[in-house]
Design an enzyme around this catalytic site. Structure first.
Site, short mmCIF file in Angstrom:
data_model
loop_
_atom_site.label_atom_id
_atom_site.label_comp_id
_atom_site.label_asym_id
_atom_site.label_seq_id
_atom_site.Cartn_x
_atom_site.Cartn_y
_atom_site.Cartn_z
N GLU A 187 -15.45 76.04 39.95
CA GLU A 187 -15.41 75.82 41.39
C GLU A 187 -13.96 75.64 41.84
OE1 GLU A 187 -18.83 73.90 43.90
OE2 GLU A 187 -17.33 72.34 43.65
N GLU A 207 -30.11 69.76 49.03
CA GLU A 207 -30.85 69.28 47.87
C GLU A 207 -30.92 67.75 47.86
OE1 GLU A 207 -28.43 71.46 47.89
OE2 GLU A 207 -28.77 73.09 46.46
N GLY A 243 -15.25 66.72 45.48
CA GLY A 243 -16.53 66.39 44.85
C GLY A 243 -16.45 66.45 43.33
N ARG A 244 -15.82 67.49 42.81
CA ARG A 244 -15.77 67.68 41.34
C ARG A 244 -14.70 66.81 40.68
NH1 ARG A 244 -14.57 72.01 44.36
NH2 ARG A 244 -12.48 72.92 44.26
N LYS A 290 -25.47 78.99 51.18
CA LYS A 290 -26.07 77.83 51.88
C LYS A 290 -26.55 78.25 53.27
CE LYS A 290 -23.16 74.13 49.94
NZ LYS A 290 -22.18 73.09 50.25
N LYS A 339 -20.96 63.29 49.06
CA LYS A 339 -19.71 63.13 49.80
C LYS A 339 -19.97 63.38 51.29
CE LYS A 339 -15.06 64.99 50.09
NZ LYS A 339 -14.04 65.89 49.56
N HIS A 356 -25.70 77.65 15.18
CA HIS A 356 -26.93 78.33 14.78
C HIS A 356 -27.50 79.13 15.94
CE1 HIS A 356 -26.88 76.20 10.96
NE2 HIS A 356 -26.34 75.22 11.68
O1 F6P Z 1 -21.93 73.24 47.12
C1 F6P Z 1 -20.80 72.79 46.46
C2 F6P Z 1 -20.53 71.36 46.74
O2 F6P Z 1 -19.94 71.22 47.97
C3 F6P Z 1 -19.66 70.76 45.65
O3 F6P Z 1 -18.33 71.01 45.84
C4 F6P Z 1 -20.04 69.34 45.72
O4 F6P Z 1 -19.66 68.65 44.56
C5 F6P Z 1 -21.52 69.46 45.89
O5 F6P Z 1 -21.70 70.57 46.72
C6 F6P Z 1 -22.21 68.25 46.48
O6 F6P Z 1 -21.68 67.93 47.71
P1 F6P Z 1 -21.96 66.51 48.37
O7 F6P Z 1 -21.41 65.46 47.47
O8 F6P Z 1 -21.30 66.54 49.69
O9 F6P Z 1 -23.46 66.36 48.50
#
Ligand code: F6P
Length: 551
Positions: A364, A222, A278-279, A515, A216, A395
């Protein structure tokens, strides 16, 4: 501070007469066993069940509630202004006050002729414009019309993203696997641990690999690290110049500037909007991998399922409203019985990643201790959410749910018709989910155990208290539409609970501090940065890492 006209003063929750009424009802009813509840009410199963859209059936009669409990909970929902909050969300009001944004995931699945305004602008045409572009692109990849840099068709699609830009697409790919093309393989890289990238690409041919970089913000550490590694891997593998990127990378983002800066042509970008959290984004362009996998028609079916549940949520009276009921039952378990957790147990192997997806959606969204007005809440909010498909979990951890000391409410999810009708597997699967819910609710008394011939010393070990609450969500068949309905059910449940707790379910400030600190530690690990100034523990661990790595 931005104002939200529909927000109810959060401090008032536990002072409300409706809350007090629930407290005294709880005191009177807390020790009543589900065995007695079923015995004293022949109609209990019917009264405490509701049929939602397209045969989605919710049986919550094995929850420790009565019709009166539900009435009191419904009164609480009314007192918290739930009706106004729902209307405000669907109207596109900026109910995400801390980010000053509307919350309009429902617009992502609105039909073409719908109108939803944000700041006076109808957002629906833009949604369909992106869906149409996604459809054309998905078709080109599926048919092989889209060629890679060397002229070969795409055989592997790798989604690079994390959190909402990974969990939804990865979950949906597994969930809808039965409907996917088997001509293309789909993979998901999320972790900054290079192992994730290395293992997912080790057998891939760069000439036939497409990367979908989903973010987003297009700033997430990452994702950007993995996207850079992917670009290097591709160019090295193809011995090509950066022109090859255009045929092997597309981006999904709200941030066109950053996408260009990365080197992806914005012609190869699929956008979405700041009013999609995002979620809550797996049905936006973030679902591009899903659309390539199941085809535009399958994706559209999924959207219709979402929309069906949206409409159910928007217009159905609360007493028959699936998300509202699930939310209220959850409030009863968390805030009155004091349960700390919710186990989500799908009896469908395709829903292997469903509980991981829900972890972000619920935790979240509602893992907050600050109310909408900035005050600290004095009541519990989100439980921890976890689970895995049955029968595997039986199990592993079910022992604790049956005989442990903690109350673990469960959501069971089951589909009547199998997608792989082989032998008697489906009957065995269904027998197990039904048996687990029954065993949890009714248990087995000491007398019953002894009557079966257990010696007195062993009988206590074999006895089950029962009275352990669960809900059964039963649907005819796992289809794209059924998945859409199921996800929307949980999305709206989260919203209802957030409304009752008086928190903002749509921000995530709690992920920021880690972060920021990571950014500070990164140069310190290389050994070139000045002596780090951290607490003694962190400092010791940094030093140990540097020594181990010879720095
Ligand atoms: O660190 C949390 C977050 O901001 C989430 O809310 C989001 O889904 C995820 O990181 C990834 O964010 P982006 O889509 O901006 O890379």
């Amino acid at each position: 501070m931005p104002t939200d006209t529909t927000a109810v003063a959060p401090q008032s929750l536990t002072a409300l007469p409706q809350w007090k009424a629930l407290e005294s009802h709880f005191e009177q009813s807390r020790s009543v066993h589900l065995r007695e509840m079923f015995k004293s009410d022949a109609k209990r199963a019917q009264t405490l069940s509701v049929e939602g859209p397209s045969g989605m059936f919710l049986d919550y009669s094995k929850q420790r509630v009565t019709a009166q409990t539900m009435q009191l909970l419904l009164a609480l929902a009314e007192a918290r202004g739930l009706r106004a909050r729902i209307d405000a969300m669907f109207r596109g009001e900026k109910i995400n006050v801390t980010e000053e944004r509307a919350v309009l995931h429902v617009a992502l699945r609105a039909p073409r002729d719908a109108h939803i305004l944000v700041d006076g602008v109808d957002v629906v045409p833009g949604v369909h414009e992106v869906l149409d572009r996604m459809g054309a692109f998905a078709d080109a990849i599926r048919s092989g019309a889209w060629k890679g840099h060397t002229g070969k068709r795409i055989r592997t699609v790798i989604n690079i993203g994390i959190g909402g830009s990974d969990l939804g697409p990865a979950m949906a790919y597994d969930a809808l696997c039965a409907y996917t093309t088997r001509e293309i393989s789909f993979r998901f890289v999320s972790n900054v641990d290079a192992t994730d990238f290395a293992e997912k690409t080790r057998d891939c041919d760069p000439a036939q690999t497409l990367f979908i970089v989903c973010s987003k913000t297009f700033t997430t550490l990452e994702t950007m690290t993995n996207a850079n590694t992917a670009r290097e891997w591709l160019l090295k593998g193809l011995g090509a110049d950066s022109a090859a990127v255009a045929k092997h990378f597309v981006a999904v983002s709200t941030n066109a500037k950053k996408v260009s800066a990365f080197g992806i042509d914005t012609a190869n970008m699929f956008g979405f909007w700041d009013w999609v959290g995002g979620r809550y984004s797996m049905d936006s362009a973030i679902g591009l991998s899903t659309m390539i996998a199941v085809g535009p028609t399958g994706f559209q079916e999924m959207l219709s399922g979402f929309h069906e549940m949206d409409e159910h949520f928007r217009i159905t009276p609360f007493a028959k409203n699936l998300p509202v009921i699930m939310a209220l039952v959850g409030i009863w378990n968390s805030n009155f019985f004091g349960s700390q957790t919710l186990a989500v147990l799908p009896y469908d192997q395709y829903l292997d990643r469903f509980s991981s997806y829900l972890q972000q959606l619920e935790m979240e969204s509602n893992g907050k201790h600050v109310a909408l007005d900035g005050s600290r809440v004095t009541w519990e909010t989100c439980p921890s959410v976890w689970g895995q498909p049955g029968t595997n979990g039986q199990h592993a951890f079910y022992q604790m749910i049956h005989q442990g000391t903690r109350l673990v409410p469960c959501d069971f999810i089951a589909f009547c018709e199998p997608l792989n009708p082989i032998g008697i597997h489906q009957d065995l699967l269904m027998a197990n989910v039904l048996a687990q819910a029954e065993a949890l609710a009714f248990g087995k008394t000491l007398q019953e155990v002894e009557a079966e011939g257990s010696p007195a010393w062993l009988a206590p070990h074999r006895q089950f208290d029962g009275n352990r609450p669960s809900t059964m969500i039963m649907a005819p068949r796992l289809t794209p539409a059924a998945l859409g309905r199921l996800i929307a059910l949980y999305e709206h449940k989260v919203f209802v609970q957030g409304t009752i707790w008086g928190i903002n379910s749509f921000d995530q400030w709690g992920v920021e501090l880690g972060k920021v600190l990571a950014q500070r530690i990164i140069p310190e690990l290389s050994g070139t940065a000045p002596t780090p100034a951290h607490d003694a523990s962190t400092q010791q661990l940094i030093a140990r890492y540097r020594t181990t790595r010879g720095r």
